[in-house]
Motif scaffolding. Structure first.
Motif, mmCIF file in Angstrom:
data_model
loop_
_atom_site.group_PDB
_atom_site.id
_atom_site.type_symbol
_atom_site.label_atom_id
_atom_site.label_comp_id
_atom_site.label_asym_id
_atom_site.label_seq_id
_atom_site.Cartn_x
_atom_site.Cartn_y
_atom_site.Cartn_z
ATOM 1 N N PHE A 181 0.846 -1.194 0.000
ATOM 2 C CA PHE A 181 0.000 0.000 0.000
ATOM 3 C C PHE A 181 0.881 1.244 0.000
ATOM 4 C CE2 PHE A 181 -2.873 -3.119 2.047
ATOM 5 C CZ PHE A 181 -3.907 -3.063 1.124
ATOM 6 N N ARG A 182 0.552 2.196 -0.872
ATOM 7 C CA ARG A 182 1.296 3.452 -0.932
ATOM 8 C C ARG A 182 0.357 4.561 -0.468
ATOM 9 N NH1 ARG A 182 4.341 2.719 -6.816
ATOM 10 N NH2 ARG A 182 4.710 0.468 -6.598
ATOM 11 N N TRP A 183 0.850 5.360 0.461
ATOM 12 C CA TRP A 183 0.018 6.382 1.096
ATOM 13 C C TRP A 183 0.039 7.676 0.311
ATOM 14 C CZ3 TRP A 183 -3.188 5.478 5.146
ATOM 15 C CH2 TRP A 183 -3.034 4.263 5.813
ATOM 16 N N GLY A 184 -1.125 8.344 0.278
ATOM 17 C CA GLY A 184 -1.242 9.634 -0.391
ATOM 18 C C GLY A 184 -0.392 10.684 0.281
ATOM 19 N N GLY A 185 -0.051 11.722 -0.469
ATOM 20 C CA GLY A 185 0.848 12.742 0.037
ATOM 21 C C GLY A 185 0.283 13.530 1.198
ATOM 22 N N GLY A 186 1.186 14.107 1.994
ATOM 23 C CA GLY A 186 0.787 14.915 3.145
ATOM 24 C C GLY A 186 0.613 14.085 4.398
ATOM 25 N N GLU A 188 -10.075 5.244 1.020
ATOM 26 C CA GLU A 188 -10.064 6.431 1.891
ATOM 27 C C GLU A 188 -10.213 5.956 3.334
ATOM 28 O OE1 GLU A 188 -13.015 7.369 3.433
ATOM 29 O OE2 GLU A 188 -14.311 5.889 2.487
ATOM 30 N N THR A 189 -9.519 6.653 4.248
ATOM 31 C CA THR A 189 -9.408 6.185 5.626
ATOM 32 C C THR A 189 -10.590 6.574 6.505
ATOM 33 O OG1 THR A 189 -8.083 8.167 6.126
ATOM 34 C CG2 THR A 189 -6.897 6.160 5.581
ATOM 35 N N ASP A 218 -3.126 11.603 5.902
ATOM 36 C CA ASP A 218 -3.373 10.159 5.810
ATOM 37 C C ASP A 218 -4.795 9.863 5.346
ATOM 38 O OD1 ASP A 218 -0.822 9.869 6.736
ATOM 39 O OD2 ASP A 218 -1.385 9.358 8.786
ATOM 40 N N LYS A 219 -5.260 10.572 4.328
ATOM 41 C CA LYS A 219 -6.642 10.403 3.869
ATOM 42 C C LYS A 219 -6.793 9.255 2.876
ATOM 43 C CE LYS A 219 -9.308 13.826 2.959
ATOM 44 N NZ LYS A 219 -9.904 15.055 2.383
#
Length: 719
Positions: free
Chosen positions: A325-330, A348-349, A333-334
């Motif tokens: 899993f690759r996390w969205g920027g910033g 989406e979290t 953690d959305k």
């Protein structure tokens, strides 16, 4: 209640009564029906062990779903299938684990059902995901844990005020950031010990903060902002925090966990395990859990074969690449995403479900990466149909999934994507076939993300046939460096995304010829860079100032395997880990290339700087500090001088101590010499010969006959 008695008690009682149990046929003894006289059988011993486990489990794996439609018998099966479809997506429902009670009088359902999962975690997740689920306008699910009914039934009828417990402050997880000397911490793992140190460059030595033996079973890992230190064990992972105590903050149960990964904002922890299949022809079984770091709750789990998770990442583990899993920027953690076959699945979290309940379909997609700062995905699709359909790089905005920019690429053999850490630029390294398709050459497509319509520039090296060895963006800047060439000493070129007139156009700054380097390491603050020659180059280091385009210093850490800047860019660590049997340990360097100190450690496995969270200062405030740096530097120059004086005083005390030790040693042996004088005189028949004047000096002349035949040639040679 019958009195329980052990076999030892029976034997003791038999001895008191004078009964020889060896003569009694115990198998022939039959007890009255329903009577055991408190004697437990072997089976009951097993049941006694198992009962507490069953009681501890309770009904924590059962949920109650209310507000279902009340249906007659002919619609019962249809409703059951709908419910099963909804809840089987969350976890495995036990066989016979879905039960909808029916009113015996009306033959209709009551409007609720019970669902039993294999684990309490799945049941808890089902409650969280489906409570408030809208089946239709008239039926909105109300989901509760079965155990909650028993809990609420035990609530007393009379209200009692809650006991107010005094507040006890916990460990300050950011205390280390307030160090008076503004030092950074690092952690090392060597042998069976894990140790946390302050990097005390003024004292030219590390200062031990915390040490623990057998702290982890495999490896250690800091969280992205430095708040937590994670350890990995057979039973799962744990996180620890604080300045010097490192208290355990949370446990995350995951049997045989092999890898972990934090989200950028430290809110979530992903754990991974791979299990051998029972059938050798099958692939490994993969289990992934996503935990809330603060509560330890499983927010979502993923299970499947290794084939289902093998399409993303860059570190192969049992056929699966990591991170999956690759996390969205910033740091919000959305969003997080993974690569699948012809899809990119974005989650989406808020609900830990697919964004818009469906994956992003991209035919033949092979790679993607998030912008470090924005919810933008860059994806790569290779050529299709033998080149009839060109390769392309696309930028997709999340959550809308609209395409911001696309670039078609022709004759592509390979593609790599590099985001600048501020998300302002994206470099796409494209390897293309020549017309004969017998060789390849490399060029770069440079995207300006923050500018209108995202313009793209094409960059080719002076010698486009040069092999690209390494590429690296300057952090917080607009420059990048490339190592290129085919010989043993490649060249290093620097480029800027701006010209001297500050115009948005790529320009070349300089090319350095013949460098012993195969890796680039920019300082986190930009401006400075280290060219490193790892592996075959035996640890050659060159510290370079890109502002002045000049070398500050060169050095060597023989057989170095790792190079790491501290988070402030003031110091650099080079290390030789246990992949080599010799020279294990690490060295600390200043940003300008001065070696400060060296530490040797046998069986040295890891060195990790403790990350720092982003600065709270605004860019304007940072510029103001930079302009008035001389005013601030006076204070620190005085502190440096005091530290130097302290070192000088310590050195003076050390030398004095050594001198005193030497003089004490000499005095000790002089005293022993005096004490043994009578014994020496006795050995010499009463003569005292210790004093120098007691000795007589004689000169003795020795005559030696010289061979004349041997001497003559020598004399002739001399002439």
């Amino acid at each position: 209640m019958a009195l329980e008695i052990s076999m030892e008690g029976i034997e003791a009682r038999a001895r008191e009564l004078g009964v020889d149990l060896s003569t009694v046929d115990l198998d022939s003894v039959t007890l009255p029906a329903g009577e055991d006289f408190g004697i437990l059988s072997d089976d009951e011993d097993l049941l006694r062990i198992d009962d507490p486990m069953e009681l501890e489990m309770g009904f924590a794996n059962v949920v109650v779903v209310d507000n279902l439609p009340v249906v007659p018998p002919e619609k019962f099966e249809k409703l059951e299938n709908v419910i099963r479809k909804i809840y089987s997506q969350i976890g495995a429902i036990k066989e016979g684990g879905l039960w909808m009670p029916v009113n015996p009088e009306t033959k209709k359902t009551y409007g609720y059902c019970f669902i039993e999962y294999n684990t309490p975690q799945e049941a808890e997740l089902a409650r969280e995901k489906t409570n408030g689920y809208k089946l239709d306008k008239s039926h909105i699910f109300a989901v509760n844990m079965f155990d909650d009914f028993d809990k609420y039934m035990k609530v007393p009828d009379e209200w009692m005020p809650a006991e107010i417990k005094p507040y006890t402050p916990g460990e300050n997880l950011q205390k280390w950031l307030a160090d008076e000397k503004a030092r950074d911490q690092f952690v090392i793992r060597a042998g069976t010990f894990t140790e946390v140190y302050w990097n005390d460059a003024r004292q030219k030595m590390p200062e031990l903060v915390f040490q623990k033996q057998y702290w982890t079973d495999s490896f250690i890992q800091w969280s992205p902002l430095g708040t937590y230190l994670a350890t990995v064990h057979r039973q799962g992972s744990q996180v620890w925090g604080g300045d010097d105590k490192f208290e355990r903050l949370m446990r995350f149960a995951h049997a045989q966990v092999k890898l972990i990964d934090f989200s950028p904002g430290e809110k979530y922890l992903v754990t991974y395990s791979s299990h051998e299949p029972s059938n050798p022809r099958d692939t490994h079984r993969v289990v992934l859990n996503i935990f809330d770091v603060r509560t330890g709750k499983v927010m979502r789990d993923f299970k499947g074969s290794a084939d289902e998770f093998s399409a993303s990442g860059n570190i192969s583990v049992s056929g699966v690449s990591w991170p999956i899993f690759r996390w969205g920027g910033g740091k919000d953690d959305k969003y997080f995403a993974r690569l699948g076959k012809n899809v990119i699945s974005v989650y989406e979290t808020e609900t830990f479900s697919l964004l818009d309940k469906k994956s992003l379909k991209v035919e033949n997609v092979v790679d993607f990466c998030w912008s470090p700062t924005d919810p933008i995905i860059a994806l790569f699709v290779p050529e299709l149909g033998g080149g009839n359909q060109p390769a392309r790089v696309s930028l997709v905005q999340i959550p809308g999934k609209e395409e911001l920019r696309q670039k078609n690429l022709f004759s592509v053999s390979d593609c790599k994507m590099y985001w600048q850490n501020s998300g302002e630029y994206l470099a796409v390294q494209v390897d293309r076939y020549t017309k004969t398709k017998k060789s390849t050459y490399t060029g770069f497509e440079l995207f300006r993300i923050k500018e209108r319509d995202i313009p793209i520039e094409v960059l080719e090296l002076d010698n486009k046939n040069d092999k690209i060895i390494a590429f690296a963006w300057e952090p917080k800047g607009h420059r990048f460096a490339v190592i290129h060439g085919d010989g043993p000493k490649p060249d290093i070129s620097f480029y800027s995304m701006k010209t001297s007139n500050n115009i948005s156009r790529v320009s070349k700054l300089t090319t350095l010829k013949g460098k012993q380097a195969n890796a680039l390491f920019w300082s986190p603050g930009g401006r400075f860079i280290v060219f490193a020659g790892l592996k075959g180059f035996n640890g050659q280091l060159e510290f370079y100032n890109v502002d002045e385009l000049e070398t500050m210093a060169t050095g060597e850490h023989f057989m170095a395997t790792d190079i790491m800047w501290d988070p402030t860019g003031r110091y650099l660590a080079s290390a030789v880990t246990s992949v080599h049997e010799m020279e294990n340990g690490f060295q600390i360097w200043s940003f300008s290339g001065k070696q400060l100190y060296k530490v040797s450690k046998d069986h040295f496995f890891q060195f990790l700087w403790r990350p720092r969270p982003p600065s709270l200062l605004t860019p304007e405030k940072e510029d103001e500090i930079a302009k008035n740096l001389r005013k601030y530097s006076k204070k620190y120059e005085q502190e440096d001088q005091d530290a130097f004086n302290q070192l000088s005083e310590q050195e003076r005390k050390r030398r004095k101590q050594l001198q005193e030790e030497w003089e004490g040693w000499v005095a000790k042996w002089k005293q022993l010499h005096e004490e043994e004088r009578p014994y020496r005189m006795e050995l010499r028949d009463g003569e005292a010969s210790d004093d120098e004047e007691e000795y007589d000096t004689k000169e003795v002349e020795i005559e030696e006959e010289v061979d004349v035949q041997e001497e003559v040639p020598f004399e002739l040679d001399q002439e």
